[in-house]
Scaffold this motif. Structure first.
Motif, PDB file in Angstrom:
ATOM      1  N   HIS A  42      -8.933   4.072   2.569  1.00 33.80           N
ATOM      2  CA  HIS A  42      -7.517   4.206   2.193  1.00 33.80           C
ATOM      3  C   HIS A  42      -7.366   4.405   0.687  1.00 33.80           C
ATOM      4  O   HIS A  42      -6.626   5.287   0.240  1.00 33.80           O
ATOM      5  N   THR A  43      -8.104   3.596  -0.083  1.00 29.48           N
ATOM      6  CA  THR A  43      -7.992   3.717  -1.550  1.00 29.48           C
ATOM      7  C   THR A  43      -8.468   5.090  -2.004  1.00 29.48           C
ATOM      8  O   THR A  43      -7.820   5.748  -2.832  1.00 29.48           O
ATOM      9  N   ARG A  93       0.834  -1.196   0.000  1.00 32.79           N
ATOM     10  CA  ARG A  93       0.000   0.000   0.000  1.00 32.79           C
ATOM     11  C   ARG A  93       0.869   1.246   0.000  1.00 32.79           C
ATOM     12  O   ARG A  93       1.854   1.329   0.733  1.00 32.79           O
ATOM     13  N   TRP A 110       6.050   3.873   0.117  1.00 34.98           N
ATOM     14  CA  TRP A 110       5.158   2.806   0.561  1.00 34.98           C
ATOM     15  C   TRP A 110       4.901   2.920   2.062  1.00 34.98           C
ATOM     16  O   TRP A 110       5.781   3.343   2.817  1.00 34.98           O
ATOM     17  N   THR A 166      -5.842   7.781  -0.962  1.00 37.93           N
ATOM     18  CA  THR A 166      -4.595   7.774  -1.736  1.00 37.93           C
ATOM     19  C   THR A 166      -4.820   8.160  -3.200  1.00 37.93           C
ATOM     20  O   THR A 166      -3.860   8.303  -3.945  1.00 37.93           O
TER      21      THR A 166
END
Ligand code: FAD
Length: 521
Positions: free
Chosen positions: A70-71, A5, A13, A74
């Protein structure tokens, strides 16, 4: 992405984030070197709970769409200083609603068709390294939601033509992945922006990215043979040719389109045999201006160094490449046949005639070149520590013809230094040199009160951008326009060109779904 991730803020990362003790130790060293910044480092805030997604994904697309926090986080910012600060504070006030990750062109067609039918805004997303707000889902309220299309699953080199030296590569392939897939063929794309680690081919084409080679093929424009893209009105594919004089180039329209016309899915790009010979040298000059005159003499003589990067004394000191008393010109030549050393001999002679003193034996590399190179690739990581210790760090870049160079750089430096104030630093280097001009690149490093980073940066950015425009430079040489540069881009582009581009957009994107807010009003 191998299940790894990315951090929800900053560079790299999640599993690479240094521990608080390591950040504190780095901050102490940086404070000693800079003379400012706090060793009481702040910790990054978590993503937290995001606004509920405003789009409902149909069951047929559920497997390739994500709505987890999170997706979405980001994919809501790029990698500018502003983005890093907002991510660091967990400030995701207007996140993207859905992130789709199509695995092939059919899935991309289905997802785009759905989003356009919904009236949603669609933002193509490559490596997310935009420094100009290019991937930020900041769109007018009239859109019912934002779909981010992450092309990272389209990550393969599909064909290698070793006769013509070109490769057909998918848009989501990162530059390291491309090098890895070309290596067995003895070939390289040889395209190295500072953000190399995460940049995708499609992102580079969409932003007209620039690699770090100073001359020769270094802009992505130089590499592209043809482009394939999906627009809301259908496919756009140009003919694969080494060159063509048949009217305005369809590739040109996609180069720099910043996601506003469609999603680039693949391109044929020129590749090279790995160079067998290399020579490197560093030359000291009493002043930046003398170094620039020598760099100009080198390129105007017809030499095409792979590296011809001039660093001003301040930047040399900040990056540990020098002690701050001299400007440093880093030179390198690469060649397939054994001429790199001879070419370097000619370049060094021109530098000596211009008052330079070579300090590294030709061909050995090492010394200032290596120190500087190391600091060049470490910079994005370093910036994360700067944010934690209350230091503003950002860069801006431009291009100008030689006859205006000295006045131009002096006025941009003067205006920006005044806006930054003591004890901040504003330094300059030349990233690219041309026979008729160069690309000055400015770095700002300054203390900033916590909580005031965004206001402070906006002010510095405004002053710097106005100084660039006042001096006749472009608002961007390779960082692109995005949302952040739009006000200045708007005032530089010819009005007739703007009308023509607006009509071109209307033809391929009648509902204005594609990345609203970049390039076009
Ligand atoms: C530390 C740092 C150093 C940098 N150094 C350089 C440098 O040396 N040279 C340079 O040129 N830039 C540099 N940049 C800026 C940035 O890396 C480039 O703009 C890069 O080309 C963006 O590629 P990406 O894949 O990350 O695209 P993204 O950031 O994901 O997207 C950038 C823009 O392109 C669009 N886009 C992305 N993929 C596609 C696609 N497949 N189809 C259509 N549109 C698409 C997006 O919508 C967006 O508008 C740097 C950035 C950072 C943070």
């Amino acid at each position: 992405m191998n299940g790894r991730r990315r951090k929800h803020w900053g560079w790299g990362w999640a599993d690479e984030q240094p521990s608080p003790d390591e950040v504190r130790a780095a901050a102490a060293g940086l404070r000693e070197h800079l003379g400012f910044g706090s060793v009481e480092v702040e910790a990054p805030a978590p993503v937290g709970t995001l606004r509920a997604p405003r789009l409902e994904v149909p069951g047929t697309l559920a497997a390739i769409c994500s709505v987890d926090a999170h997706t979405r986080a980001t994919h809501s910012y790029g990698a500018s200083y502003r983005d890093v600060v907002r991510g660091f504070r967990g400030a995701f006030d207007a996140p993207t609603d859905v992130v789709a990750r199509p695995g092939n062109e059919e899935e991309l067609e289905a997802v785009l068709e759905w989003a356009v039918a919904e009236g949603a805004a669609v933002i193509p997303f490559g490596g997310g390294t935009s420094v100009v707000g290019g991937v930020e889902p900041s769109v007018p309220d009239s859109y019912p939601g934002v779909l981010t299309v992450d092309v990272s699953a389209l990550d393969r080199v599909l064909e290698v033509d070793s006769v013509s030296l070109a490769a057909r590569i998918q848009a989501g392939a990162t530059l390291p992945a491309i090098e890895e897939q070309l290596r067995p063929h003895g070939l390289t794309l040889r395209f190295y922006p500072q953000s190399f680690e995460f940049v995708t081919l499609g992102g580079a084409i969409a932003t007209r990215g620039g690699g770090h080679f100073a001359t020769g093929p270094t802009h992505i424009d130089d590499f592209v043979e043809s482009v394939r893209a999906l627009t809301p009105a259908g496919w756009w594919e140009s003919l694969r040719l080494p060159s063509s004089g048949a009217g305005p180039s369809p590739d040109r329209l996609m180069l720099g389109s910043e996601g506003a016309l469609g999603v680039i899915t693949e391109a044929w790009v020129r590749v090279l045999h790995r160079p067998a010979f290399r020579a490197a040298a560093a030359v000291h000059f009493p002043t930046f201006w003398e170094g620039a005159a020598a760099a100009r003499a080198v390129v105007q003589s017809g030499l095409r160094p792979a590296n011809c990067r001039l660093i001003d004394p301040d930047e040399a000191r900040l990056t540990f490449a020098g002690d701050g008393s001299v400007a440093i010109l880093l030179l390198a030549f690469e060649s397939g046949v054994d001429v790199a050393g001879t070419l370097m001999g000619h370049a060094v002679k021109l530098c000596r005639e211009g008052g330079g003193t070579p300090v590294e034996p030709r061909g050995e590399g090492g010394g200032a070149s290596e120190v500087w190179r190391e600091s060049f690739f470490r910079a994005p990581y370093l910036r994360d520590t700067f944010v934690a210790m209350g230091v503003m760090s950002e860069t801006f870049e431009t291009a100008i013809t030689w006859e205006r160079f000295e006045t131009f750089v002096s006025s941009v430096l003067g205006a920006t230094r005044e806006a930054v104030g003591h004890p901040g630093h504003v330094s300059c280097r030349l990233t690219h040199v041309y026979a008729d001009g160069c690309a000055p690149y400015f770095t700002v490093v300054a203390p900033v009160a916590r909580g005031f980073e965004l206001e402070r940066w906006s002010e510095v950015k405004r002053v710097a951008s106005e100084a660039i425009l006042a001096g006749g430079g472009t608002i961007t040489h390779h960082h692109a326009v995005g949302r952040d540069h739009l006000p200045w881009y708007r005032s530089q582009r010819p009005q007739a060109f703007n009308r023509a581009m607006t009509e071109a957009k209307r033809a391929v994107d009648p509902g204005s779904a594609m990345n609203p807010g970049v390039l076009f009003d």
